[in-house]
Write an enzyme that holds these catalytic residues in place. Structure first.
Site, PDB file in Angstrom:
ATOM      1  N   CYS A 181       0.835  -1.208   0.000  1.00  0.00           N
ATOM      2  CA  CYS A 181       0.000   0.000   0.000  1.00  0.00           C
ATOM      3  C   CYS A 181       0.875   1.266   0.000  1.00  0.00           C
ATOM      4  CB  CYS A 181      -0.926  -0.016   1.217  1.00  0.00           C
ATOM      5  SG  CYS A 181      -1.951   1.456   1.294  1.00  0.00           S
TER       6      CYS A 181
ATOM      7  N   LYS B 296       1.007  -9.532  -0.567  1.00  0.00           N
ATOM      8  CA  LYS B 296       0.862  -8.636  -1.727  1.00  0.00           C
ATOM      9  C   LYS B 296       1.956  -7.582  -1.623  1.00  0.00           C
ATOM     10  CE  LYS B 296      -1.474  -6.329  -5.048  1.00  0.00           C
ATOM     11  NZ  LYS B 296      -2.243  -5.193  -4.633  1.00  0.00           N
TER      12      LYS B 296
ATOM     13  N   ASP C  91      -2.326  -3.794 -14.751  1.00  0.00           N
ATOM     14  CA  ASP C  91      -2.758  -3.339 -16.080  1.00  0.00           C
ATOM     15  C   ASP C  91      -3.559  -4.322 -16.922  1.00  0.00           C
ATOM     16  OD1 ASP C  91      -1.285  -1.105 -15.396  1.00  0.00           O
ATOM     17  OD2 ASP C  91       0.452  -1.655 -16.616  1.00  0.00           O
TER      18      ASP C  91
ATOM     19  N   ARG D 184      -8.131  -2.894 -11.244  1.00  0.00           N
ATOM     20  CA  ARG D 184      -9.010  -1.928 -11.913  1.00  0.00           C
ATOM     21  C   ARG D 184      -9.818  -2.562 -13.036  1.00  0.00           C
ATOM     22  NH1 ARG D 184      -4.583   2.039 -13.653  1.00  0.00           N
ATOM     23  NH2 ARG D 184      -3.616  -0.023 -13.893  1.00  0.00           N
TER      24      ARG D 184
END
Ligand SMILES: Cc1cc2nc3c(=O)[nH]c(=O)nc-3n(C[C@H](O)[C@H](O)[C@H](O)COP(=O)(O)O)c2cc1C
Length: 320
Positions: free
Chosen positions: A61, A100, A166, A189
């Site tokens: 993060c 992550k 992406d 996304r």
């Protein structure tokens, strides 16, 4: 992402993140924090009090508030704390632990390839590498060459490595997966902009989803929102706010029936276009006032005149 200290403090909003919906057939909880002891204690509580299939430790993060508190991507630079947190979680839980991470904290200073073999030594079962540094945020493309280097670095070790960054079409998914040799790819996304992306990947084909079907998806979201927040004015407005938040991503989708060249890339800013009907045109609007208008076409109905909306997440912007 839930913050360990907030969980231990009994923070209501943080505990809401730990609730599993009946439709979720696999459910993981992502934790972060700056103190390995608090992370371990939070993991122990999660293991006992929630229905969790795996715990994911967030060390990627980029947000300043997290970084300055030694949490999120700051943990990438603190190997001892990281080891303590990983071994602590593994000691107190009986579910798999995943991580992550990013390529590193600073651009041109990749460190993930040095950390990943250590994670394997410390008992992590799967890591997901977002191919950008903290400093990069969403600028430049995710670096799948470096992700490939990390796959090679791990060799035949047991820990699985996923790539991330992406992916917006089934074609890119398979290209990047094969190119880098990762075991899988995480999608962020792309899933927000085009929720049917997983079906396209599974079936290796594009779907020209009509505006009416997209409205149905939004109505499904509203139904869950009203179930969760209630059908009174506060519940309806909260659901409307989250729907606007989501629309700040959804509007970036270009219906494939209108595209000259496939596939759409996640960082391409769509030209202004007219949809095949009024609803499709409204769905493509980048204006927050139109996002509110769109919520009025859903089961939420008319918005109060006083209702305003400002997008909160920078990741919906093309510049990142
Ligand atoms: C709205 C939003 C919220 C996110 N929240 C988290 C989060 O809580 N934990 C996390 O590890 N990554 C989070 N991410 C980052 C994504 O998981 C992912 O690493 C990043 O967006 C790059 O992948 P993509 O290009 O597929 O989006 C978030 C991204 C977005 C756009």
């Amino acid at each position: 992402m839930a913050v360990a200290k907030n969980i231990l403090d009994g923070n209501k909003n943080e505990w809401a993140l730990l609730r599993r919906h009946k439709s979720e057939d696999i459910f993981g909880i992502q934790l972060t924090g700056g103190d390995p002891e608090l992370i371990t204690r939070a993991a122990e509580i999660i293991n006992h009090q929630t229905q969790v299939d795996f715990i994911d430790l967030n060390i990627g993060c980029p947000i300043d508030a997290m970084f300055n508190a030694g949490a999120g991507s700051a943990l990438m630079g603190k190997t001892n704390k990281l080891r303590e947190a990983i071994q602590g979680i593994n000691y107190v839980t009986d579910c798999p632990l995943t991580i992550k991470l990013r390529t590193g904290i600073y651009k041109n200073k990749n460190i993930a390839h040095k950390l990943l073999p250590k994670f394997d030594d410390w008992g992590v079962q799967l890591s997901t590498l977002h191919g950008r540094s903290r400093e990069q945020r969403y600028t430049k493309l995710a670096d799948y060459d470096y992700i490939k280097t990390c796959v090679d670095e791990l060799g035949d070790r047991q820990m699985a490595l996923y790539g991330n960054g992406d992916i917006f079409s089934w074609e890119e998914y398979y290209q990047k997966k094969e190119y880098s040799g990762v075991s899988g790819i995480m999608i962020g996304r792309g899933a927000l902009i085009k929720p049917w992306i997983f079906k396209e990947i599974k079936e290796r084909q594009n779907y020209d989803i009509q505006a009416s079907e997209r409205l149905e998806i939004m109505n499904e979201f509203c139904k869950f929102g009203l179930e969760h927040w209630g059908t009174d004015t506060v519940g309806v407005n909260t659901t409307r706010r989250y729907l606007c938040d989501w629309q700040s991503f959804l509007h970036r989708y270009i219906p494939i029936g209108l595209m000259e060249v496939l596939p759409q890339k996640i960082n391409d800013r769509p030209p202004v276009y007219f949809g095949r009907n009024e609803l499709e045109t409204l769905m493509a609007s980048p204006k927050a006032s139109d996002w509110i208008k769109l919520t009025e076409k859903t089961i939420l109905g008319p918005a109060p005149e006083s209702f305003t909306f400002t997008p909160k997440h920078k990741a919906n912007a093309y510049e990142g």
